[in-house]
Motif scaffolding. Structure first.
Motif, PDB file in Angstrom:
ATOM      1  N   LEU A   1       0.806  -1.232   0.000  1.00  0.00           N
ATOM      2  CA  LEU A   1       0.000   0.000   0.000  1.00  0.00           C
ATOM      3  C   LEU A   1       0.838   1.280   0.000  1.00  0.00           C
ATOM      4  O   LEU A   1       0.287   2.377  -0.109  1.00  0.00           O
ATOM      5  CB  LEU A   1      -0.956   0.007   1.206  1.00  0.00           C
ATOM      6  N   ALA A   2       2.165   1.127   0.106  1.00  0.00           N
ATOM      7  CA  ALA A   2       3.034   2.316   0.187  1.00  0.00           C
ATOM      8  C   ALA A   2       2.862   3.227  -1.026  1.00  0.00           C
ATOM      9  O   ALA A   2       2.845   4.457  -0.898  1.00  0.00           O
ATOM     10  CB  ALA A   2       4.489   1.893   0.322  1.00  0.00           C
ATOM     11  N   SER A   3       2.691   2.635  -2.220  1.00  0.00           N
ATOM     12  CA  SER A   3       2.570   3.455  -3.433  1.00  0.00           C
ATOM     13  C   SER A   3       1.292   4.294  -3.421  1.00  0.00           C
ATOM     14  O   SER A   3       1.167   5.254  -4.176  1.00  0.00           O
ATOM     15  CB  SER A   3       2.603   2.566  -4.677  1.00  0.00           C
ATOM     16  N   LYS A   4       0.332   3.936  -2.573  1.00  0.00           N
ATOM     17  CA  LYS A   4      -0.913   4.724  -2.439  1.00  0.00           C
ATOM     18  C   LYS A   4      -0.805   5.722  -1.280  1.00  0.00           C
ATOM     19  O   LYS A   4      -1.813   6.262  -0.813  1.00  0.00           O
ATOM     20  CB  LYS A   4      -2.114   3.806  -2.152  1.00  0.00           C
ATOM     21  N   HIS A   5       0.396   5.873  -0.727  1.00  0.00           N
ATOM     22  CA  HIS A   5       0.636   6.786   0.410  1.00  0.00           C
ATOM     23  C   HIS A   5      -0.126   6.343   1.657  1.00  0.00           C
ATOM     24  O   HIS A   5      -0.602   7.155   2.437  1.00  0.00           O
ATOM     25  CB  HIS A   5       0.301   8.234   0.046  1.00  0.00           C
ATOM     26  N   ILE A   6      -0.257   5.040   1.803  1.00  0.00           N
ATOM     27  CA  ILE A   6      -0.885   4.488   3.009  1.00  0.00           C
ATOM     28  C   ILE A   6       0.220   3.802   3.819  1.00  0.00           C
ATOM     29  O   ILE A   6       0.948   2.957   3.276  1.00  0.00           O
ATOM     30  CB  ILE A   6      -1.986   3.462   2.646  1.00  0.00           C
ATOM     31  N   THR A   7       0.357   4.187   5.086  1.00  0.00           N
ATOM     32  CA  THR A   7       1.337   3.515   5.941  1.00  0.00           C
ATOM     33  C   THR A   7       0.616   2.503   6.835  1.00  0.00           C
ATOM     34  O   THR A   7      -0.554   2.694   7.192  1.00  0.00           O
ATOM     35  CB  THR A   7       2.122   4.511   6.817  1.00  0.00           C
ATOM     36  N   VAL A   8       1.315   1.421   7.139  1.00  0.00           N
ATOM     37  CA  VAL A   8       0.751   0.374   8.001  1.00  0.00           C
ATOM     38  C   VAL A   8       1.810   0.015   9.040  1.00  0.00           C
ATOM     39  O   VAL A   8       2.906  -0.443   8.694  1.00  0.00           O
ATOM     40  CB  VAL A   8       0.364  -0.882   7.190  1.00  0.00           C
ATOM     41  N   ASN A   9       1.486   0.256  10.304  1.00  0.00           N
ATOM     42  CA  ASN A   9       2.409  -0.048  11.395  1.00  0.00           C
ATOM     43  C   ASN A   9       1.646  -0.749  12.509  1.00  0.00           C
ATOM     44  O   ASN A   9       0.413  -0.839  12.458  1.00  0.00           O
ATOM     45  CB  ASN A   9       3.038   1.247  11.931  1.00  0.00           C
TER      46      ASN A   9
ATOM     47  N   ASP B   1       5.266  10.044   9.417  1.00  0.00           N
ATOM     48  CA  ASP B   1       4.980   9.885   7.979  1.00  0.00           C
ATOM     49  C   ASP B   1       5.996   9.012   7.235  1.00  0.00           C
ATOM     50  O   ASP B   1       5.657   8.397   6.232  1.00  0.00           O
ATOM     51  CB  ASP B   1       4.907  11.258   7.284  1.00  0.00           C
ATOM     52  N   TYR B   2       7.240   8.987   7.713  1.00  0.00           N
ATOM     53  CA  TYR B   2       8.285   8.232   6.992  1.00  0.00           C
ATOM     54  C   TYR B   2       8.495   6.842   7.595  1.00  0.00           C
ATOM     55  O   TYR B   2       9.503   6.188   7.362  1.00  0.00           O
ATOM     56  CB  TYR B   2       9.594   9.053   6.988  1.00  0.00           C
ATOM     57  N   ILE B   3       7.523   6.383   8.373  1.00  0.00           N
ATOM     58  CA  ILE B   3       7.652   5.062   9.015  1.00  0.00           C
ATOM     59  C   ILE B   3       6.546   4.166   8.487  1.00  0.00           C
ATOM     60  O   ILE B   3       5.362   4.524   8.564  1.00  0.00           O
ATOM     61  CB  ILE B   3       7.531   5.183  10.554  1.00  0.00           C
ATOM     62  N   THR B   4       6.910   3.016   7.955  1.00  0.00           N
ATOM     63  CA  THR B   4       5.879   2.038   7.573  1.00  0.00           C
ATOM     64  C   THR B   4       6.418   0.613   7.704  1.00  0.00           C
ATOM     65  O   THR B   4       7.629   0.384   7.629  1.00  0.00           O
ATOM     66  CB  THR B   4       5.293   2.317   6.169  1.00  0.00           C
ATOM     67  N   GLY B   5       5.488  -0.319   7.979  1.00  0.00           N
ATOM     68  CA  GLY B   5       5.860  -1.731   8.085  1.00  0.00           C
ATOM     69  C   GLY B   5       6.550  -2.093   9.389  1.00  0.00           C
ATOM     70  O   GLY B   5       7.157  -3.155   9.503  1.00  0.00           O
ATOM     71  N   GLN B   6       6.421  -1.229  10.401  1.00  0.00           N
ATOM     72  CA  GLN B   6       7.113  -1.486  11.662  1.00  0.00           C
ATOM     73  C   GLN B   6       6.149  -2.011  12.733  1.00  0.00           C
ATOM     74  O   GLN B   6       5.009  -1.564  12.824  1.00  0.00           O
ATOM     75  CB  GLN B   6       7.805  -0.216  12.164  1.00  0.00           C
TER      76      GLN B   6
END
Ligand SMILES: NC(=O)c1ccc[n+]([C@@H]2O[C@H](COP(=O)([O-])OP(=O)(O)OC[C@H]3O[C@@H](n4cnc5c(N)ncnc54)[C@H](O)[C@@H]3O)[C@@H](O)[C@H]2O)c1
Ligand SMILES: CC(=O)[C@H](C)O
Length: 288
Positions: A201-209, A272-277
């Motif tokens: 989902l990163a390419s859609k500007h959606i972060t998931v943590n 905003d710059y954190i995803t998948g953590q």
């Protein structure tokens, strides 16, 4: 009325109209710019603490739970903190999760943050784990997280806005604990889905943590303690909780505020710059 007076009246009416128009635009903008969060399983425990913090942060918050009575009570308690509404549903049902997102959007105009908090425990020695325990735990903890993530992501894509999905993992998603096998496996699955959803989902500007709490004295731990005592009659009530929380480096068990502090950060622009953590918030229990 003379010509001069007519002109003055026209000018006053025109100005009043422009002022009203600008006011409507400003108020409309204020309402639309207020960010909206959904927190599942937030009638009590950690979810209630998260909802409370997000309201204090200025979010409009849709609280949600399977228990109507508890939810109504919590909504009443939280309503002085800001814009709060409630929705009853079961996270393990895809249609309920879609209806939850639709209700939040209908009530508050948009969705910006979705917290997959609802979860259940399972306490059983490995050889006694049965189909109904596996089904119930995985349906709520794993299917629920997947359905919530899908429903929220579909809405963010429809809006054409960035979005943040925040999942409840656990120390049991990093380690596996005796008699908590099914629960630990379900939280390992939450961790895996957090990773893969973040990548896709990163390419859609959606972060998931995800936040991974340690040992918090909620109703969940009251039930875990009681079940652990049942599984090992040499234990007295309170001993399992004391044993787990006695190992916390910072010397105290966790509060909903400790967890909400991390979710506040994950819901804010600062992350905003954190995803998948899958971030441990356990006072020092599991190190990896
Ligand atoms: N308490 C802890 O020490 C701890 C530690 C690590 C992770 N967690 C995780 O944090 C989350 C919250 O835990 P908690 O301690 O507040 O639990 P809790 O049992 O105190 O509260 C969970 C809430 O979820 C609701 N719920 C249960 N099943 C639901 C369903 N199918 N649909 C909608 N709502 C449902 C319950 O009614 C309850 O209000 C869970 O995912 C849990 O696994 C808790
Ligand atoms: C309930 C939970 O996730 C840990 C084991 O405290």
């Amino acid at each position: 009325m003379c010509f001069k007076e007519q002109k003055a009246l026209q000018w006053t009416r025109g100005s009043a109209f422009v002022i009203m128009f600008l006011l409507v635009l400003y108020l409309g903008g204020m309402i639309m710019s207020k960010k909206v969060a959904v927190v599942t399983g937030s009638a009590g425990g950690l979810g209630k603490g998260i909802a409370e913090r997000l309201l204090k942060d200025g979010f409009s918050v849709m609280i949600h739970d399977i228990s109507q009575d508890a939810l109504t009570k919590t909504e009443t308690e939280l309503k002085d903190l800001g814009d709060v509404a409630s929705f009853v549903g079961d996270v393990s049902k895809k249609a309920d999760q879609e209806a939850l997102v639709a209700a939040a959007v209908e009530k508050f105009g948009q969705l910006n943050v979705f917290v997959n908090n609802a979860g259940v425990e399972a306490v059983t020695p490995f050889l006694k784990i049965d189909e109904s325990e596996l089904e119930r735990t995985f349906k709520i903890n794993v299917f629920g997280t997947v359905y919530g993530t899908q429903a929220a992501a579909e809405q963010f894509i429809k809006q054409g806005t960035p979005g943040k999905i925040i999942n409840a993992c656990s120390i049991a998603g990093h380690e596996a604990y005796e008699v908590l096998g099914t629960y630990s496996a379900s939280k390992h699955a939450v961790k895996a889905f957090t990773h893969v959803a973040a990548k896709e989902l990163a390419s859609k500007h959606i972060t998931v943590n995800a936040y991974c709490p340690g040992v918090a004295k909620t109703k969940m731990w009251d039930r875990i303690d009681a079940e652990m005592v049942k599984a090992d009659p040499s234990l007295k009530p309170g001993e399992p909780f004391a044993k787990f929380s006695g190992e916390i480096a910072l010397g105290r068990y966790e509060t909903p505020t400790d967890v909400a502090n991390l979710v506040h950060f994950l819901a804010s622009e600062d992350s905003d710059y954190i995803t998948g953590q899958t971030i441990l918030v356990d006072g020092g229990l599991v190190y990896n």
